[in-house]
Each structure stands twice: as structure tokens, then as C-alpha cells.
Design a protein around this motif. Sequence first.
Motif: not given
Lengths: 1170, 133
Positions: A956-957, B17, B27, A963-965, B20, B97, B119-120, A997, A953, A960-961, A971-972, A967-968
Motif C-alpha cells: 500500500k505504501a 512521501d 502549495l 497517489m500523492g504524486l 509529496i 497508508s 495517505k496521500p 484491501k 502495508h 499511496r505515494s 496540482l502543479e 495529486k501533486l
Amino acid sequence: MRISDLILSKQEIKEDNARSKEINVYRIILLLCSTFTLLLWYLFINAFPDSYDPLWVRIAFSSLLILVFILTYFKNFADRIFYLNYLVFIIYSYHGMALIYENDFAIHYILEFIILVIMISLAFRSKKQIYIYLSLIFISYALVCLVFSDHFIEVFVNISLLGIFCAAILIFFDLRVETEKELRIREDLLNTVFNESPDAMFLVNPASSLITNCNDRAIGMFEFGDRKKVIGNNLNFLLKYPYSPGAWKNLKKKVGKKRFLIQELEFKATSNYTFWGSQAITEINVGKIIYWLVRITDITERVKDKKTIEENRKMLRQVVDLVPHQIFLKDNEGRFILVNKAVADNYETTSDNMIGKKDSDFSNSEEAKRFMEVDREVMDDMKIKIIPEEHLTDKTGFTRILQTTKMPFYLDDESKPGLLGIAIDITERVRDKQTIEENSKMLTQVIDLVPHQIYLKDSKGRYLLVNQGTADFHQLLKDEMIGKSDYDLLPEAEVNNLRKIEEDVIQKGRSRFIPEEIVTDKEGNKMIMNTIKMPFYLSDRQEMGILGINIDITERVTDKKTIEENREMLMKLINVLPHQIYLKDSKGKLLLVNQRLAEFHQMTVDEILGKSDFDLFPEEQARHFYNIEQQIINTGAAQNILEEYYYSKKGKIVINQTTKMPFNISGKNETGILGVNIDITEEKFAEKALRESEAKYKMLMAQASDGIYLSDQEGNILDANQKACEMFGYTLKEFLTINIKKLVDPKGLPDAPVRIPDNNDRQSIIVERRFLKKDGTPFTVELSAKLLEDGSHQAIIRDITERKRVERVLKDNEKKFRALIENSSDIILIVGEDFKLKFVSPSVTRILGFDPERLINKSLFEFIHADDIDSFSKFLSEILGEADRTHIIDEMRIRMNSGQYIYTEIVGTNMLLDPVVSGIIINCHDITKRKQTEKELLNTNFELDSFVYKASHDLKAPLRSVMGLIKLAKLESSDDKQHVYLDMMNKSVLSLDSFIKDLTQFSRNSRMEIEAREIKFDDIINESFGNLKFMDNVEKVTLNKILKIHTKFYSDLTRLSTIFNNLISNAFKYHRFENNNPYINIIIETNPERAMIIVEDNGQGIDQIHLDRVFEMFYRASETSYGSGLGLYIVKNAVNKLNGTIRVESAVNQGTSFIIVIPNLINKAEKNEG
Amino acid sequence: MKDNVNYVMLVDDNDTDNFIHKRVIELTGFANNIIVKSSGKSALEYLDTNKNNLSILPDVIFLDINMPIVDGFVFLYEYENFPESLRQKCKVVILSSSDNKKDIDRIVDNEYVINFITKPLSEEALEDLKKIL
């Protein structure tokens, strides 16, 4: 059609058939009419366009007929439809007539009308209806003609034409109906004959003997119950004996004859009731097929009658044969029809031999002639004739005298009378009569010669007959005495006394013997008479008389007195003797016995006198004595029998030395026997007992399983049995020359010096001793010796070498066993039925710290942890419930001396029934250490699991962050270049993510228990595929699922998911998307044992060189691979964990398939649920 | 739901997070107002304070599982004690996550949880979520 159907179909079925035929005819007519009318219209309109003929009417009729036609197919209408039909037909006919009229009697319309009438007529059911119909038509037509036609001739022609025509139809139908009726009657008749026949009828196929049909009577007679049970059976099935003349094979021989009959067969109904019957068979042809009509008539009664008559006749014959008289039956010609055995015996032939022959064939010609004359007379005069004495010479020439009765006798089957004769043989009777006369004469002479008085008196005492002696006594002539009574001859007082006796004799009918009767003769001399008076039946007077004999014994009586005195003295003498002394007469009757003999028979002397040996001894013995005595009497030589067994009637056995000698009994003038028996029983028994005991001893010696020898004082062997010789290896002969001392093994001597038992040893002495065999081998024996009175001694020797050996082995075993138990790290206990300790192995001291001695008789439950008592009780009751089986309890806490508890595994066996153990054996194995290790392991596992979870975990956490960033950022930002970088970053992060995994999964797989659950393959596959949905090109690949789930499949869901996830994602990742038709096939088939899973694709494939290693850890077979190299390794591990197998087949650029077989855990799952 | 969600609440201890997710929601215009809480405890407090004022309560709560002290499970346990009206309004979506199957199974079984998102947070996930609201 089969003849069976023709004849046997039931009336109703037949009617049904007839009706359906009729309906078919109707239908044809309806169809014909409906088409006929339209076709004719077409013809007529074409030929005569002017004629009046509206098409719609015809079409209307036509469709009406079709409608009727259709209605006939409805069962409900079928019966009623005829009336509607008739109505249509009649209207139709009138329409025809109308057409004729409208078209001025045009000939084609008339023709149409006629044809129509013919067709319609065919459709009618009965003659009556045709009559009505035709007359209706004819009258209407005639009326039409008369009313509308002016021309007389035309009217006449038209009417006649139709008239003739109608008549023709009528005649034709009449004929048809008549023929049909006749046929039906004949058929009915045939049916009646067949079905109502009192006999059973069968139709049989002669080629196969199978019954194809039968009548009702047959079903009744053979008790079939149902026709179906008959049909198809073999004809032999009906018979009691399948090899009788009615049997199929025997019948077949008669094929060719058209009819034949077999009488008196025994048949058997299905209920096993048997009866007699005759079988008549007629061959009938139906077309080309030949049938047999088998008619079986029950003739049980007739046969029974016949049998009875035969029996009666036989009985009569036997009875007649038993009659001692000659019985015969002759016919009118004098031939014997029947003779009994007596007749046949007379001619020394058999009765059968005589039948049909005449007297002349047996008797000499003269006799035969005489017989036949008498016979003729009887038969002609019709009178019974009795010939009192007929002389007849038999074959041996002996003349017999017969009393013959002959009578006329009407024989059943002949008009002329025959003759019944009965001849009674009276030869003997005639002869007896003559003899009696002669005897009588002789008797008179004889009695006259007898010196005694012999006389016959009537009831009144008058003399009827006297002999010379009587007459002399009374000094009269014989004839003078006749008619006189004693009153005329003797003093009255004497006579009164005499008469009393005589009357008594007559009344009681019993003889009287008067030993000493005093009679006074003429001179007054008293005479002593020995008198016998007996009743005598005087047949000519029909009364009782007296026959008397008087014997003069006057002199004898005086002698007797002297003799008796002598005898008394003798008796006294012999009674004193200790032996049995006796005197017998020639018949063996005891005349004189001494006291001793009477005592032997437990009687008094008086009782025993007059008896013979037959009264005193058993029959056989008496006979034996009698024979000897007769021999002595005959030869006159005395016999001395040294040893004779006497079996008295009371079963006592005595042995006597007997002397028997002939003895002249003067009083009786005959030779008797004088015998002396000396009792030697006791001596003899003693002798016998000695002999028997010796024999027993010999036998005992010979048969003993031990060796026995007898030696003298010095030890020289005197006797030995076979076994002893065998033991030492000598023959008996050799053995008898040996001194027993020489056989003793000198090596054993120091331990047990040889000692010959002396007089003080009254008891046997028993020692163990080593001997040497003949070949020098030593052997150990147990020797039991006893000194006998004469100084010799007898010894019994038993070879105990084997016993010694076994004892030693036992001792060794015991020692080993002890060591085992004492040094065992387990505690071994034996408890009784009450669970009290009977035995505790010493190891208890080491393990629990108890003193084993102190534990004895303590209850087992004292040492069990309170929480474990319940499960332990259950365990014990299981053990008690099942003997000789081992039960195990995995975990049980046992108290130590210190009060602490240790974990043990307990194994128990119920050996209560074992006589040696007679308890429950319990083995406690210390598992404390194992327990600790287990606990530690569990802890470690749990910690590891938490660690992996946490680590994965925490790793991963942040990923994932990121990955989110990314993506963000995408987008921007609209900068394409940046997008490329961001995508690359994303890819790397994804790869790391999937590696984490994989690691987690791997760690889980190796540690988690297998948990069997029902597997829904469809869900798993969908989920795995769902995981891929964000990947590129996902839409290009076709997924084909072929699921053959025959049985519910149980396995571990997590691991199966892992397997599918990895295989499907691999198949996808390494696909060739340029391929025209990329696909992934998943084929699953389950059964109760296993599931077969095939995952195949037509992707890049794996090179042959990598194929062996794809399941290795961190091995990556593809250059394009961005995986961790763990996927297939995890799959392989998961499959192994599930006890399955996996293999891979692949070819580069062709595709890859993984074949997995996993066992079905359905049983395990059900057990868990249950 | 066709209109935009009025209020959403993000509950996550990880500020990155939260940032994000907030950005993504902004958005995509998924919600008009975004309440961000960096711990389960503060989120519960917020709900408790405003439990009578339904208008400013979030329609959707995006809840992380792995948080210190009050984690996702504790949060849900406490959540059950809120009045019926609140529970009707606020739908819980797990945003985690973790792809641990055990976690997912455990939490999805809870009757207030309407979805689970790994996530994400992505636009697609939000669109899907919109459909089931």
C-alpha cells in the motif's frame, strides 16, 4: 330515572341535585334577562325612537348578568353568587322603574318591567326573599307613581296593576312551593319507610331476579358491608337452599299476583350465618318497568319458639305415652283430644285414631253410657271424681278393673271445660289379693302334711303358727301351742341354748342351719334334729320372728357312720388309679373325686368337691359335658367317648378317653354320673404332629420351584412333584413309570457317571447333570440327592440351562471388556473416595511407562502437574458433588515415569454409589499430539497474520505515494491532457488499492475469532457511506435508513463492517445515475434471536444468469465492473462466519436487494461480560 | 485557527512521501515553515533540543506509523515524556497508508493524537484539519 335512584339516593345527593337544578334555573334566567333586555331595547327604540332608553345601561346590565352567569360555573362562588345576583336584579328592577318614569309610564316599559319581575321572581330561592323583593318593588313603584304622577287615576291604575300582578306571582309561587314541599315530605316518608324499616327491603328486577337496590337494614341483615356488593346479585344468593320455595324459579310461578308472601324461609348472610325469615313480595310499576319490592322479615325467634313448642309438645306426648296408666283429655262433648299410648293399647288402636272420637266408638254402649254420665257430672259440677274400681271391657272381651280419676280441665281455646282422666289398671292387684288368700289357706294344709316340724315364732320365742308335726312332737293340739314358748315345752338348758341361736338369727337377719341339734322329747328320748331357722318378717306385728323347720334325722345319723367307713376304703382305692375318677350328682356337682382329678385341676380333693364343671372348665366346654351327662342320666345308657378335648380354665389342653355311666346315688335318691377319664394326650399329639409334617412335606413338594422326585434303590421313580414333570415334559402318570437312569443324557455320562448314593452318603450329594426331555432336547440341571433310610433316595433338580448361558455371556463380555481396556489408548483409572488408585488399566505402561501394579494405592495427585493441581481439585469436587454425571476437563498435564509431562483430556464419572465400581472412574486421553498441532497452528496463524499485515502495508505504501504524486502532479500542472492521464493513472492505482484491501479483509475474516459486541448499525452505515465521499456522483444517491432496533444486537463488528462496506459500495458503484431518483435503502430489524438486514437499490441490477454465481471468488457479473471480484465473496464468507444467511434478488435495470439474516449473539456477549 | 500554521513537522521514513506532503503543504499554504524528519528518532531529537524554545516548535506533527526502529507508537510513547508546555503546543496528526482498523483504533485512543489521515495527504484533508486546530 330509575325508581331505585328516586327512593334510595342519599339526602345529600338529593340536595346536591336540587341545588344543581336551581343553579341551572338561575343560569337560564340570567341568560334570558341579559338577552331580553337588549332585544327589547332594539324593539322599543325602533318603535319609539323618542323614548329615553340609554343603550349603555342595558349593555352594562346585560354584561353584569353574563358575568354572574360565568361566575356560577366556579364552585367557590356558586353559593355566594346568589347575593350578588340579587343585588344586580334589584338594581336592574330599579332601572326598569326608572325607565318607566323617564318615559312617562309608557305601557311597553311597564310590560317589560312586569316580565322582568316575573323572571327575576323565578330566580329566588325562598318565599321570604320573593316577599321582600316584591314588596320592595311594589312600594318603590307606588312611591314613584305617587311622587311623579299627577294624574290620580293613572297612579291608581299603575299601582293596582302592579299590585295585582305581584299578588298573582305570590300566589303562584306559594302554590309551587307548597306542592314541592308536599312532594318532598312524601318522598322523605317513603325513604324513611324504606330505609328505616326493621325489615330488609330489596328492589328486584322480576325478569332477571337481579337485585337493583336495597335498604340499610338489608345490608345489615345479610352482612354485606357495602351496598355495591348487593346490587347485581341474584335473589337466590340470599337463600340458604337455592331450591327452597323462595327460590327464583318458584317465585316466578307466582308472577301475576300483585302481592304474595312466603313464610319460613331459611336465609344465609354473607358470613354464612343463617336465619329464618319471611319474604313478602309486592309488584310495583315504575313507568313501564315492573319491579318487585321484596321485604324480608327476620322471624328466627318466632320460628325458634314455634319449633320449641312443637318439640315440647312432642316430648310431652312421649312422656305421657311412657306412663303405663291411661291418660286422656276430652272436650266438653266427650270427644278425645289427647290420649296416651296406654289408652290406645287398651282399645288396640293408635292414639291418632282415637282423637276426635267418643267413648261410644270404642266401648260397648252400656259402658260408654256409664262413662259419659260420670264425665258429665265432673264437667258440670267442676269436681274431681275418683272411681276406685271401674270395670271396663277391652276389645278381646277381657274385663279390666281400673281406678279412674277424672277432673275438669280448661282447654285454652274453649270456654267450656273439658275433662282430664287418669285410669290406673288395678286388675292384677285385685286379682293378687284374692290369690294370696287362697294360697294362705292352701299353705296351712300343706305344712300340716309335711312330716317335719314347721313353726313360726315371734321375737320373744312365742309360737305364732305351728304345723301338725310340731304339735304332735310336743303332744299338744295345734291351737294349744299358739302363744306358748319353748320354756313351757322343753327343758330349760336346751331352751337357753336355742334362744341364743334364735336371737342371733333375728339380730343378724341371717338363716342358721344346725345340722345336728339334740332335742329331748316328752318321753326323754334324745332326738337328733336337722334344723333350719330363718328370720321372718311379721308384717302385722312389724317385728322379726323366726321361721323354723326341724327334721328328725336320728336314724339317718346312725347309718351314716357305716357308710363313711366304706367310702374311705373306696377313696383309697381310687386314689391309687392313674386315671381320673369322679362322681357327680344330677346337677353335675362333684361328689367324689380321686387324687388324680384334683391334681389335674391343681386343687386339693376337698377344694374340688361340690364344684361343678362350670367352675372348672370354660363355659362352652362345661356346657358340652353337662349336655352329655344329662343325656346319660335321662337314657340310663353309659357312653364311651374315645377322644375328648379338655381345656382347663388355665388353658391346658388334655385329650382324654372318657367313660361315663349313670350312677344311682342312694343318699340323694337321684341319678348321678360316674366317670373315668384316661389321659391319651401324648399319644394324640404325636399322631397329630406326624400328620402335619406329612402335609407340609406334600405341600412343599407341590409348590417347590425346583423339581423333586423320589425314587427307590433301583432308580424307579416313586413320586414327583408337578415341577419335575414339567421339566422333563412328562405327565405325572408317565413319569411314575420311568427309571431316572433312562433320562440321563448319554453324551454327558462320561463326564459324570451315574452313581446311586449308598449308605455312606449321609450328606446330600450335589452334581451337575444333563438330562433329556421327553422330546429329546437335553438340559442341564443341578441335582441334589439324598439317601433315605429305607434305601430310596430323594432328589431335587434345578434347571440351570439359562444360568449356564448367562454365565457364558458374562464371561464373554468380561473378556471383551478386558480387551477393550487393555488395548485402549486411554488410561482408565478407578479411584476411591480418598483419590487413591484402586484400578489402573494396563495401557498405563504403554502411555506413561508405569507398572500398573505399583500404582495401586498411590494418590492421584502425585501424577498431576503442580500448576494444574488447583483446577484438578475443582474438577474432582465437581465430580464428587454430582453422581452419575460425566465431567470433562480439557487439558491436564500428567507425569510420565520418565518425569516428563503429557497433555491429556480427562473424563470423570462419580460412581461411588455404584456397588460394583464404588469409585470414581477417570479416563485420561492423551492429547499431546493435538496440543502440539494446536500450538503450531497458532504460530502459523500469527505468522500469516503478520505477513498479510506487512505485505498489505508494504504494497500500500508505494501505492499511496503514487497517489500523492499524481495529486501533486495535477496540482502543479495546468495541462488538460496530462490531467486526463493522471486521472486514469489514479483510477488504476485506486483499483489496485481496493484489491489489496479486499485481500487483507478476506485473510482476516477467515482466521479471526468472532468477538461479540453491541452493534450500532447507524454508526457502521454512516462510516461505510463516509468511505464513499470522494467518489463521483455521490451526492446523486439518496440513502434511506430504516432501523427497527427492537433489541440490542450483538455480533462481530469487523465482519459486519466488511459486509456493509462491500454491499453499500457495490450498490453505489453499480447505480444508474441517469435514473431520476437513485436511492439505496437499508432496512434493519432486530429481535433477541437475529437481525434482518436488507440492502436494496434501484441500480443496474444483475442479470439472472449471473445471479447464482455472484458470491463466487473472482466472479465479476458486471462488464462495467472495475472491482476485484472478491467483494461479494468476502461478504458471503463473513456472513457464513457469523452463522448467517444471505440471498440476493435482482432484476436488470430495476435494482438489487441483498437480504441477510444474522443471529443475535446477545447471550454469548452477556455470558462474557458476566 | 484562521491564520496559517507557523511550523509543521513531517515525520516519515519515505522520502517520496515527505516530498509529496511537503509540496502539498507548500502549495496549499497550510504552514509557513515545514520541518521534515526522515525518522522518528531524529524527530524526537529535534523536539528534545528545542523543547525550551516554543517559538520554533511545530504546531502540527504529521506522523507516519510504519517506520523502522522508532515507529509511530514508540514516538508517541517517548512524546509523553516531554514537558507539558511542549505537549500543549505540538498536536500530533497521524498520516499513514495503513487503513488497518486495529492500528487506527490503537493510535486514535492516544490523547495527543488529534486526527488520522490516510495517505496521500490531500487539500481537503488539510482544510478539515485546519478547522479542528
